[in-house]
Structures are given as structure tokens and as C-alpha cells.
Motif scaffolding. Structure first.
Motif, PDB file in Angstrom:
ATOM      1  N   TRP A  40       0.856  -1.286   0.126  1.00 45.49           N
ATOM      2  CA  TRP A  40      -0.194   0.092   0.100  1.00 45.49           C
ATOM      3  C   TRP A  40       1.031   1.312  -0.037  1.00 45.49           C
ATOM      4  O   TRP A  40       1.951   1.144   0.228  1.00 45.49           O
ATOM      5  N   ASP A  41       0.199   2.487  -0.428  1.00 43.12           N
ATOM      6  CA  ASP A  41       1.006   3.642  -0.047  1.00 43.12           C
ATOM      7  C   ASP A  41      -0.070   4.716   0.304  1.00 43.12           C
ATOM      8  O   ASP A  41      -1.209   4.362   0.043  1.00 43.12           O
ATOM      9  N   ARG A  42       0.215   5.874   0.126  1.00 50.29           N
ATOM     10  CA  ARG A  42      -0.611   6.966   0.816  1.00 50.29           C
ATOM     11  C   ARG A  42      -1.640   7.348  -0.273  1.00 50.29           C
ATOM     12  O   ARG A  42      -2.831   7.319  -0.138  1.00 50.29           O
ATOM     13  N   GLN A  43      -1.396   7.343  -1.689  1.00 50.34           N
ATOM     14  CA  GLN A  43      -2.190   7.520  -2.359  1.00 50.34           C
ATOM     15  C   GLN A  43      -3.368   6.489  -2.728  1.00 50.34           C
ATOM     16  O   GLN A  43      -4.645   6.796  -2.642  1.00 50.34           O
ATOM     17  N   TRP A  44      -3.031   5.145  -2.358  1.00 47.76           N
ATOM     18  CA  TRP A  44      -4.322   4.098  -2.379  1.00 47.76           C
ATOM     19  C   TRP A  44      -4.623   4.147  -1.348  1.00 47.76           C
ATOM     20  O   TRP A  44      -6.169   3.723  -1.293  1.00 47.76           O
ATOM     21  N   LEU A  45      -4.121   4.374  -0.226  1.00 47.96           N
ATOM     22  CA  LEU A  45      -5.024   4.569   1.206  1.00 47.96           C
ATOM     23  C   LEU A  45      -5.904   5.578   0.959  1.00 47.96           C
ATOM     24  O   LEU A  45      -6.994   5.555   1.611  1.00 47.96           O
ATOM     25  N   ASP A  46      -5.684   6.927   0.648  1.00 45.80           N
ATOM     26  CA  ASP A  46      -6.656   8.011   0.591  1.00 45.80           C
ATOM     27  C   ASP A  46      -7.745   7.543  -0.617  1.00 45.80           C
ATOM     28  O   ASP A  46      -8.942   7.874  -0.299  1.00 45.80           O
ATOM     29  N   ALA A  47      -7.612   6.914  -1.677  1.00 45.92           N
ATOM     30  CA  ALA A  47      -8.568   6.454  -2.646  1.00 45.92           C
ATOM     31  C   ALA A  47      -9.536   5.556  -1.973  1.00 45.92           C
ATOM     32  O   ALA A  47     -10.829   5.634  -1.997  1.00 45.92           O
ATOM     33  N   VAL A  48      -8.794   4.368  -1.100  1.00 45.84           N
ATOM     34  CA  VAL A  48      -9.868   3.777  -0.482  1.00 45.84           C
ATOM     35  C   VAL A  48     -10.554   4.160   0.457  1.00 45.84           C
ATOM     36  O   VAL A  48     -11.904   4.131   0.750  1.00 45.84           O
ATOM     37  N   SER A  49      -9.946   5.256   1.420  1.00 48.64           N
ATOM     38  CA  SER A  49     -10.668   5.878   2.149  1.00 48.64           C
ATOM     39  C   SER A  49     -11.958   6.735   1.806  1.00 48.64           C
ATOM     40  O   SER A  49     -12.970   6.777   2.363  1.00 48.64           O
ATOM     41  N   ALA A  50     -11.686   7.194   0.481  1.00 48.41           N
ATOM     42  CA  ALA A  50     -12.773   7.950   0.006  1.00 48.41           C
ATOM     43  C   ALA A  50     -14.084   7.189  -0.634  1.00 48.41           C
ATOM     44  O   ALA A  50     -15.098   7.484  -0.393  1.00 48.41           O
ATOM     45  N   ARG A  51     -13.418   6.003  -1.194  1.00 43.16           N
ATOM     46  CA  ARG A  51     -14.506   5.134  -1.551  1.00 43.16           C
ATOM     47  C   ARG A  51     -15.339   4.599  -0.438  1.00 43.16           C
ATOM     48  O   ARG A  51     -16.557   4.283  -0.667  1.00 43.16           O
ATOM     49  N   LEU A  52     -14.700   4.198   0.545  1.00 40.19           N
ATOM     50  CA  LEU A  52     -15.188   3.418   1.596  1.00 40.19           C
ATOM     51  C   LEU A  52     -15.946   4.243   2.800  1.00 40.19           C
ATOM     52  O   LEU A  52     -16.353   3.779   3.942  1.00 40.19           O
ATOM     53  N   GLY A  53     -15.763   5.540   2.518  1.00 39.85           N
ATOM     54  CA  GLY A  53     -16.211   6.499   3.848  1.00 39.85           C
ATOM     55  C   GLY A  53     -17.734   6.413   4.168  1.00 39.85           C
ATOM     56  O   GLY A  53     -18.541   5.803   3.233  1.00 39.85           O
ATOM     57  N   PRO A  54     -18.140   6.862   5.103  1.00 40.81           N
ATOM     58  CA  PRO A  54     -19.436   6.816   5.626  1.00 40.81           C
ATOM     59  C   PRO A  54     -20.378   7.804   4.553  1.00 40.81           C
ATOM     60  O   PRO A  54     -20.036   8.686   4.299  1.00 40.81           O
ATOM     61  N   PRO A  55     -21.764   7.340   4.432  1.00 42.58           N
ATOM     62  CA  PRO A  55     -22.400   8.153   3.316  1.00 42.58           C
ATOM     63  C   PRO A  55     -22.950   9.337   3.849  1.00 42.58           C
ATOM     64  O   PRO A  55     -22.873   9.391   5.153  1.00 42.58           O
ATOM     65  N   GLU A  56     -22.840  10.386   3.154  1.00 36.47           N
ATOM     66  CA  GLU A  56     -23.487  11.543   3.463  1.00 36.47           C
ATOM     67  C   GLU A  56     -24.821  11.661   3.822  1.00 36.47           C
ATOM     68  O   GLU A  56     -25.739  10.643   2.873  1.00 36.47           O
ATOM     69  N   THR A  57     -25.500  12.225   4.856  1.00 35.37           N
ATOM     70  CA  THR A  57     -26.923  12.358   5.002  1.00 35.37           C
ATOM     71  C   THR A  57     -27.160  13.770   5.150  1.00 35.37           C
ATOM     72  O   THR A  57     -26.489  14.578   5.215  1.00 35.37           O
ATOM     73  N   ASP A  58     -28.795  13.882   5.345  1.00 39.16           N
ATOM     74  CA  ASP A  58     -29.223  15.407   5.526  1.00 39.16           C
ATOM     75  C   ASP A  58     -29.142  15.747   6.987  1.00 39.16           C
ATOM     76  O   ASP A  58     -29.155  16.568   7.200  1.00 39.16           O
ATOM     77  N   THR A  59     -28.943  14.579   7.655  1.00 33.91           N
ATOM     78  CA  THR A  59     -29.205  14.818   9.174  1.00 33.91           C
ATOM     79  C   THR A  59     -28.037  15.455   9.896  1.00 33.91           C
ATOM     80  O   THR A  59     -26.681  14.732   9.759  1.00 33.91           O
ATOM     81  N   ASP A  60     -27.839  16.327  10.500  1.00 38.70           N
ATOM     82  CA  ASP A  60     -26.776  16.918  11.447  1.00 38.70           C
ATOM     83  C   ASP A  60     -26.801  16.276  12.839  1.00 38.70           C
ATOM     84  O   ASP A  60     -27.808  16.380  13.508  1.00 38.70           O
ATOM     85  N   ASP A  61     -25.836  15.444  13.004  1.00 38.37           N
ATOM     86  CA  ASP A  61     -25.718  14.504  14.290  1.00 38.37           C
ATOM     87  C   ASP A  61     -25.768  15.569  15.245  1.00 38.37           C
ATOM     88  O   ASP A  61     -26.152  15.332  16.639  1.00 38.37           O
ATOM     89  N   ASP A  62     -25.126  16.859  15.206  1.00 43.41           N
ATOM     90  CA  ASP A  62     -24.982  17.756  16.542  1.00 43.41           C
ATOM     91  C   ASP A  62     -26.330  18.329  16.674  1.00 43.41           C
ATOM     92  O   ASP A  62     -26.758  18.758  17.899  1.00 43.41           O
TER      93      ASP A  62
END
Length: 223
Positions: free
Chosen positions: A197-219
């Protein structure tokens, strides 16, 4: 059942630990004081499966068992030139609790949280090269542990020790052998580059597997 009785029952059903089990097992043999328990744990090599590295661990565990009414004071003895020692014995409640603990421990795999899986989950924090170096060090230590286990097995056989008394050693050796094979395979993959792995690959995986955006503001969401 009154409140005090409920407290006692609750106390008996909590704080199970490997050391607590070992102490109850010793007291199931005969009443004894804490220092003798420490001596027997070391003489029988049970310090490989229960942690008595801290000097007061046996005394602290006995105190918890005493409060839970799983053990009781049988006697207080004083030997010339030595401090008074408290002799403990197993209570009926302690014997029943020990039997229940052993049933659960043998029949139900525990949900444990060892350190090694935590480190493996964080492997991407390191470079593949550094990860391979650290894991190779682990493999060397596992090999040393296996050599010690083989030596201990030969010694036990030479003493004519029945297999019943070394089952935990067999189990630990089997786990170590399995872990060593797995770690060696992982090191080979890291060294060959088939796992990398390298940083570029990790960043790409992180972006692809990140939590889905929602309209609800947890705060601002209502609990």
C-alpha cells in the motif's frame, strides 16, 4: 430475597478472571494462604496462563473473592520470624461458582480483545517495509516460544507427568504454531510486494469506503 442477599448473588456472578479461577481451584484442593498459592502457581508453571506479575495481584483477587463470599477465612497462622498469614478456604458458594465458570469457559468461546489484532487493524499506519520488519521480529519470538514449549514437553515426559496436567501447554503450543505459520506467510507477502500500500492508494480507499453523507446533522439531531 432481601436486598443484601441480592447483592451477594450479584457479587458471585461478576469479576471472573483467569487468576480468580486459579485461586478457587487451589482452594478446592485444600485451605491455604496467599503466599503458598503464589508458590504453587509458579511451581506448576501456571504463571504462564494467569498473570501474577504484580506482587499484590493474588491478594487483591482474594480480597474480591472474600467480599463475594466465594472464599472465607479458615485460620490465621503465625510462624516464628514471619508475619501472620491468613488461611483461606473455599465456600459452598465458591465451589458452585467455580463449577459454573468452568462450564462457561469450556463450552463458550469468550469474546476477548487481545492486542495483536488491534495492531494488525492499524498496519496501514506503517509502511509495508516497516510492518514486515516488526512482524519478522514477532516470528522470531514465536520460534523461541515454540523451542521453549518443546523443551518443557520433553521435561514433562521425562518426569512421567500425565497428559492431563499439560493440556493447557498443548493448546498454547498449537496456537503458537498456527500464529507462526500465518505471520510467516504475511511477512512473505509483504517482502514480495504481493501485499502492499501507499498513501495515494489508502486515500482512494478511504474516500470510496467513507460513511455515506446524510441530510441529518448529528449535532442537532434529537436524541
Amino acid at each position: 430475597m432481601n436486598g443484601h442477599g441480592g447483592d451477594r448473588v450479584a457479587a458471585r456472578t461478576q469479576r471472573r478472571s483467569p487468576l480468580a479461577v486459579q485461586l478457587l481451584l487451589l482452594l478446592a484442593e485444600e485451605p491455604m494462604h496467599a503466599y503458598r498459592m503464589q508458590q504453587l502457581i509458579r511451581a506448576r508453571h501456571k504463571d504462564r496462563i494467569v498473570n501474577i506479575a504484580q506482587r499484590n495481584s493474588v491478594y487483591q483477587t482474594l480480597d474480591r473473592l472474600l467480599r463475594a463470599e466465594l472464599v472465607e477465612v479458615a485460620d490465621r497462622v503465625r510462624t516464628p520470624g514471619r508475619p501472620e498469614r491468613t488461611v483461606y478456604r473455599l465456600t459452598d458458594a465458591g465451589r458452585g461458582t467455580l463449577d459454573g465458570w468452568l462450564k462457561e469457559m469450556l463450552s463458550t468461546p469468550a469474546r476477548e480483545f487481545p492486542e495483536f489484532p488491534v495492531a494488525l487493524a492499524a498496519l496501514a499506519h506503517l509502511t509495508p517495509e516497516l510492518a514486515a520488519e516488526y512482524l519478522e521480529e514477532r516470528a522470531q519470538r514465536l520460534r523461541a516460544r515454540l523451542r521453549q514449549a518443546e523443551s518443557d514437553a520433553e521435561q514433562a515426559e521425562g518426569m512421567g507427568l500425565p497428559r492431563m496436567f499439560v493440556l493447557e501447554d498443548e493448546y498454547q503450543q498449537a496456537l503458537t504454531e498456527t500464529e507462526l505459520r500465518w505471520v510467516k506467510g504475511l511477512v512473505d507477502e509483504l517482502r514480495s510486494g504481493s501485499l502492499t500500500w501507499d498513501r495515494q492508494w489508502l486515500d482512494a480507499v478511504s474516500a470510496r469506503l467513507g460513511p455515506p453523507e446524510t441530510d441529518t446533522d448529528d449535532d442537532t439531531a434529537t436524541p
